[in-house]
Design a protein around this motif. Structure first.
Motif, mmCIF file in Angstrom:
data_model
loop_
_atom_site.group_PDB
_atom_site.id
_atom_site.type_symbol
_atom_site.label_atom_id
_atom_site.label_comp_id
_atom_site.label_asym_id
_atom_site.label_seq_id
_atom_site.Cartn_x
_atom_site.Cartn_y
_atom_site.Cartn_z
ATOM 1 N N ARG A 69 0.837 -0.997 -0.039
ATOM 2 C CA ARG A 69 0.080 -0.114 -0.152
ATOM 3 C C ARG A 69 1.097 1.278 -0.014
ATOM 4 O O ARG A 69 0.348 2.274 -0.815
ATOM 5 N N ILE A 70 1.859 1.210 0.948
ATOM 6 C CA ILE A 70 2.896 2.323 0.876
ATOM 7 C C ILE A 70 3.382 2.523 -0.320
ATOM 8 O O ILE A 70 3.589 3.743 -0.745
ATOM 9 N N LYS A 71 4.112 1.317 -1.079
ATOM 10 C CA LYS A 71 4.759 1.468 -2.317
ATOM 11 C C LYS A 71 3.672 2.105 -3.259
ATOM 12 O O LYS A 71 4.185 2.911 -4.110
ATOM 13 N N ASN A 72 2.511 1.699 -3.385
ATOM 14 C CA ASN A 72 1.638 2.420 -4.364
ATOM 15 C C ASN A 72 1.554 3.676 -4.220
ATOM 16 O O ASN A 72 1.046 4.372 -5.194
ATOM 17 N N GLU A 73 1.790 4.402 -3.314
ATOM 18 C CA GLU A 73 1.400 5.833 -3.097
ATOM 19 C C GLU A 73 2.838 6.559 -3.460
ATOM 20 O O GLU A 73 2.522 7.687 -3.928
ATOM 21 N N ASN A 74 3.817 5.720 -3.742
ATOM 22 C CA ASN A 74 4.999 6.620 -4.366
ATOM 23 C C ASN A 74 5.445 7.445 -3.678
ATOM 24 O O ASN A 74 5.650 8.623 -4.111
ATOM 25 N N PRO A 75 5.815 7.524 -2.320
ATOM 26 C CA PRO A 75 6.037 8.764 -1.389
ATOM 27 C C PRO A 75 7.555 8.963 -1.737
ATOM 28 O O PRO A 75 8.462 8.309 -2.245
ATOM 29 N N ASP A 76 7.839 10.377 -1.493
ATOM 30 C CA ASP A 76 9.202 10.966 -1.816
ATOM 31 C C ASP A 76 9.907 10.755 -0.419
ATOM 32 O O ASP A 76 11.017 10.489 -0.605
#
Length: 301
Positions: free
Chosen positions: A74-81
């Motif tokens: 889920r966190i990967k899919n948000e593509n956070p900087d």
């Protein structure tokens, strides 16, 4: 810039609120600890960060662990900087650390106090300065390279709450500064030889005795304001005290003033303003000693 935020108490919430308001920063989701029972009635209460996230309409998650593949994906899919962490209450697994640079806002001048209670430890030790550190996280506990820091004096009248609030504001400023200048920063490796680890605070840590020095009692009072507080072997809580320049036999009442009762310690003395007997409400110390029929040279119990 997309940010995933992880934090739980008021300290973290101050940083979270600043990120929300900052131009160019988009908090995509929030991770915080599960709701907990609070007070005598054990009312299930959300952490401050969750309350703010709900008010702002930001997705908030409260997993017991971050190790589940579903959470990592889920966190990967948000593509956070960046992933910003402040007093979250869980150690981040490598699977999360590898997604994006993880920056922890730690409430001490690393590497001096690593671990769970750096603000309390600084007060317990009677430190004159403290600060906040922005650190690039790794698998070790608060051991990652330092990105930036800010320093403040600890005043004699500072207690846990005032210091928490000041450091939270400093950490909020430091977070935005670090994010905006991240590409220009050369991380500074910590010296583990200088590191100290702070333990998790227990209720029993609040026990004090007049065989302690007055400074030790006062510093414990400052550090444990609110919870666990400080108390005598009898269970009497000392709700409000101050340092005074008196001497006498440890545990005896040296002087009775209009604003409190002066009790000698092994060195120095403290003035006790407010107390709370077991299973009773708080009261001023003068009412307490009248009820106990205590006077000068009597043992304060």
């Amino acid at each position: 810039m997309n940010i995933v935020f992880m934090g739980t108490p008021d300290y973290a919430n101050t940083i979270f609120k600043r990120l929300i308001k900052e131009d160019g920063i988009n908090v995509t989701s929030v991770y915080t600890q599960p709701d907990k029972p609070v007070g005598r009635k054990k009312v299930m209460t959300p952490p401050p960060v969750k309350v703010t996230a709900n008010e702002e309409g930001i997705n908030c998650f409260q997993p017991i662990t971050l190790k589940e593949k579903e959470i990592v994906d889920r966190i990967k899919n948000e593509n956070p900087d960046f992933i910003i962490v402040a007093a979250y209450g869980q150690i981040l697994p490598k699977s999360i650390l590898d997604i994006a640079p993880c920056i922890n806002l730690h409430a001490s001048l690393l590497p001096k106090y690593r671990g769970a209670s750096p603000i309390q430890q600084a007060l317990l030790n009677g430190d004159k300065i403290t600060g906040v550190t922005a650190m690039l996280m790794e698998e070790g506990l608060d051991s990652g390279p330092i990105l930036s820091w800010n320093v403040t004096k600890i005043e004699t009248n500072d207690r846990k709450v005032t210091l928490f609030n000041r450091l939270a504001d400093m950490a909020a400023d430091l977070t935005t500064l670090t994010l905006k200048n991240f590409s220009k920063i050369s991380p500074l490796k910590q010296s583990s030889a200088d590191a100290n680890y702070c333990k998790k605070i227990r209720k029993s840590d609040g026990l004090v005795t007049f065989e302690f020095s007055s400074e030790r009692i006062y510093n414990t009072f400052r550090a444990y304001e609110g919870w666990p507080g400080i108390y005598l072997e009898s269970g009497l809580k000392l709700l409000d005290i101050s340092l005074v320049d008196d001497e006498g036999k440890a545990g005896t009442i040296v002087r009775i003033d209009d604003d409190g009762v002066v009790v000698a310690c092994i060195t120095g003395a403290i003035k006790i303003h407010m107390v709370q007997p077991p299973s009773k409400k708080g009261m001023d110390s003068l009412s307490y000693i009248r009820g106990k029929r205590l006077g000068v040279e009597d043992i304060f119990i």
